[in-house]
Design an enzyme around this catalytic site. Structure first.
Site, PDB file in Angstrom:
ATOM      1  CE  LYS A  35      -3.991   2.167   0.975  1.00 10.89           C
ATOM      2  NZ  LYS A  35      -4.989   2.321  -0.080  1.00 10.89           N
ATOM      3  CB  CYS A 129      -4.015   7.938  -5.696  1.00  9.73           C
ATOM      4  SG  CYS A 129      -5.456   7.876  -4.650  1.00  9.73           S
ATOM      5  CE  LYS A 167      -1.407   1.544  -9.655  1.00 10.91           C
ATOM      6  NZ  LYS A 167      -1.797   0.852  -8.426  1.00 10.91           N
TER       7      LYS A 167
HETATM    8  C1  LIG Z   1      -9.611  -0.058  -2.205  1.00 11.41           C
HETATM    9  C2  LIG Z   1      -8.465   0.273  -3.133  1.00 11.41           C
HETATM   10  C3  LIG Z   1      -7.340   0.928  -2.643  1.00 11.41           C
HETATM   11  C4  LIG Z   1      -6.276   1.231  -3.501  1.00 11.41           C
HETATM   12  N1  LIG Z   1      -5.173   1.857  -2.999  1.00 11.41           N
HETATM   13  C5  LIG Z   1      -4.114   2.109  -3.810  1.00 11.41           C
HETATM   14  C6  LIG Z   1      -2.911   2.668  -3.294  1.00 11.41           C
HETATM   15  O1  LIG Z   1      -2.775   2.942  -2.109  1.00 11.41           O
HETATM   16  N2  LIG Z   1      -1.902   2.915  -4.180  1.00 11.41           N
HETATM   17  C7  LIG Z   1      -1.996   2.622  -5.511  1.00 11.41           C
HETATM   18  O2  LIG Z   1      -1.045   2.845  -6.259  1.00 11.41           O
HETATM   19  N3  LIG Z   1      -3.119   2.060  -6.018  1.00 11.41           N
HETATM   20  C8  LIG Z   1      -4.170   1.801  -5.198  1.00 11.41           C
HETATM   21  N4  LIG Z   1      -5.295   1.209  -5.726  1.00 11.41           N
HETATM   22  C9  LIG Z   1      -5.376   0.920  -7.175  1.00 11.41           C
HETATM   23  C10 LIG Z   1      -5.031  -0.535  -7.496  1.00 11.41           C
HETATM   24  O3  LIG Z   1      -3.702  -0.863  -7.126  1.00 11.41           O
HETATM   25  C11 LIG Z   1      -5.218  -0.828  -9.007  1.00 11.41           C
HETATM   26  O4  LIG Z   1      -4.341  -0.012  -9.748  1.00 11.41           O
HETATM   27  C12 LIG Z   1      -6.648  -0.605  -9.501  1.00 11.41           C
HETATM   28  O5  LIG Z   1      -7.588  -0.900  -8.513  1.00 11.41           O
HETATM   29  C13 LIG Z   1      -6.971  -1.442 -10.747  1.00 11.41           C
HETATM   30  O6  LIG Z   1      -6.722  -2.818 -10.545  1.00 11.41           O
HETATM   31  P1  LIG Z   1      -7.805  -3.886 -10.001  1.00 11.41           P
HETATM   32  O7  LIG Z   1      -8.990  -3.852 -10.947  1.00 11.41           O
HETATM   33  O8  LIG Z   1      -7.083  -5.210  -9.991  1.00 11.41           O
HETATM   34  O9  LIG Z   1      -8.175  -3.427  -8.631  1.00 11.41           O
HETATM   35  C14 LIG Z   1      -6.373   0.885  -4.879  1.00 11.41           C
HETATM   36  C15 LIG Z   1      -7.507   0.223  -5.353  1.00 11.41           C
HETATM   37  C16 LIG Z   1      -8.542  -0.097  -4.500  1.00 11.41           C
HETATM   38  C17 LIG Z   1      -9.743  -0.827  -5.054  1.00 11.41           C
END
Ligand SMILES: Cc1cc2nc3c(=O)[nH]c(=O)nc-3n(C[C@H](O)[C@H](O)[C@H](O)COP(=O)(O)O)c2cc1C
Length: 357
Positions: A35, A129, A167
């Site tokens: 995270k 983000c 990212k």
């Molecule tokens: C609840 C939640 C918290 C997230 N927190 C972060 C974070 O702290 N840092 C980050 O780079 N991406 C964060 N993301 C983004 C995810 O790493 C990812 O890039 C995005 O959700 C798309 O992938 P997925 O469909 O597999 O979730 C978060 C996503 C979710 C759903």
């Protein structure tokens, strides 16, 4: 970085402390992006509720997921201890620290040095983000501006002795621009995509947009299977645009081995999963591994690297597709689907006739 397998926990709740990271490595994940951390956790205050779901009308299955969660609210000192501890216990798994800071060189470099000293394998710079942190000009506020992306990446690479990935935010017209900027700044990997700005719905009883916190709402980040086609498009555009020595970590809506293979075939050498793990648990790694192994046996691939980018040569231009149809003497098929045909049949039948899957 040498990954035991291409499956990596995406930054978010699945990598939110040492305990969950250890659990996922025990389950068989090759790597994890923890995270996102920053220097001052006291500035990070989350709200409840902070998630929202979009469900299939037919089955109720979750197809889209929105969050307004911020980066980690745990103190950096605690994180430094935990990075050390996880690396000590799991030397063969890849642990990547996701970092984010305000627009100030000394802050980014201080954070980079501190985290690097713990022995993590690499960095992922969170330029993406799309909610909350943007109010402090962080996250996608940087990733939406290629000049800032390049500058901040170069601050980090100036002091980093380990690989640096950047990212990307999808909330931009041309994702190649910030990616190329990060590469100019010294990044050797691109992670794509973070979440897509969204509003998950409106409560028709209260008239409030969701997720609703004390009657009010902010747009949040959209993830899960609904975003996969957009992520696949962006990953393929990146793969065709960036130098061969820069790797791509594909992210967005991956829920099983089929989805993961699509990202590998379009140029990702690792895949990250966040929402999929939140909904299915870390054990989903078993199907991911089995499915990719079966595919490799069936299609006679001996390494994952051989799969990476295999489908990229099949992208072309519209003009070229028309010429290819003509060459294949199928121009008549094109004629038969001209727009004036639509009235002759029910619109749903015509739609089905023109659909590939
Ligand atoms: C609840 C939640 C918290 C997230 N927190 C972060 C974070 O702290 N840092 C980050 O780079 N991406 C964060 N993301 C983004 C995810 O790493 C990812 O890039 C995005 O959700 C798309 O992938 P997925 O469909 O597999 O979730 C978060 C996503 C979710 C759903």
């Amino acid at each position: 970085m040498k990954f035991p397998n291409p499956f990596v926990l995406g930054s978010g709740p699945p990598g939110t402390n040492a305990r969950v990271l250890a659990k996922s490595f025990d389950a068989g994940w090759g790597g994890a992006v923890a995270k996102t951390v920053s220097l001052e956790s006291a500035k990070v205050v989350n709200v409840v509720p902070r998630y929202g779901k979009l469900r299939s009308r037919a089955t109720g299955e979750v197809i889209g997921f929105e969050n307004i969660e911020l980066i980690s609210d745990r103190p950096i000192d605690v994180w430094l201890d935990e990075f050390r501890q996880v690396k000590k216990e799991y030397p063969n798994n890849i642990l990547i620290a996701s970092i984010m800071e305000e627009y100030e060189k000394s802050r980014w470099q201080e954070l980079t040095r501190m985290v690097q000293d713990t022995g993590v394998d690499g960095f992922e710079l969170n330029f993406s983000c799309p909610h909350g942190m943007t109010e402090r000009k962080m996250g996608s506020e940087m990733g939406e501006h290629p000049d800032l992306t390049e500058e901040v990446t170069s601050w980090v690479t100036e002091v980093a002795k380990i690989p640096v990935w950047a990212k990307m935010t999808p909330n931009i017209t041309n994702i190649r621009e910030p990616a190329l900027a990060a590469i100019r700044g010294g990044a050797t990997g691109i992670s794509a995509i973070n979440t897509i700005l969204s509003v998950i719905g409106v409560d028709l009883d209260t008239l409030r947009p969701m997720p609703t916190v004390e009657g009010h709402c902010v747009p949040g980040g959209y993830s899960a299977q609904a975003v996969r086609p957009i992520a696949l498009r962006m990953v393929s555009q990146l793969a065709l645009a960036i130098p061969d020595n820069v790797s791509i970590s594909g992210i967005g809506g991956i829920e099983n081995s089929h989805d993961a293979l699509e990202f590998l075939l379009l140029g990702s050498s690792t895949v990250q999963i966040c929402t999929g793990v939140m909904l299915q648990g870390v054990k989903m790694i078993d199907e991911l591994k089995e499915g990719v192994e079966k595919f490799m046996v069936d299609k006679e691939f001996s390494t994952v690297q051989e799969i990476v980018g295999k489908s990229l040569p099949y992208f072309s231009t519209h003009m070229d597709l028309v010429q290819k149809m003509k060459a294949a003497k199928r121009s008549k098929a094109g004629e038969a689907s001209r727009d004036n045909e639509w009235a002759q049949k029910d619109i749903t039948e015509k739609t089905a006739e023109l659909t590939s899957n």
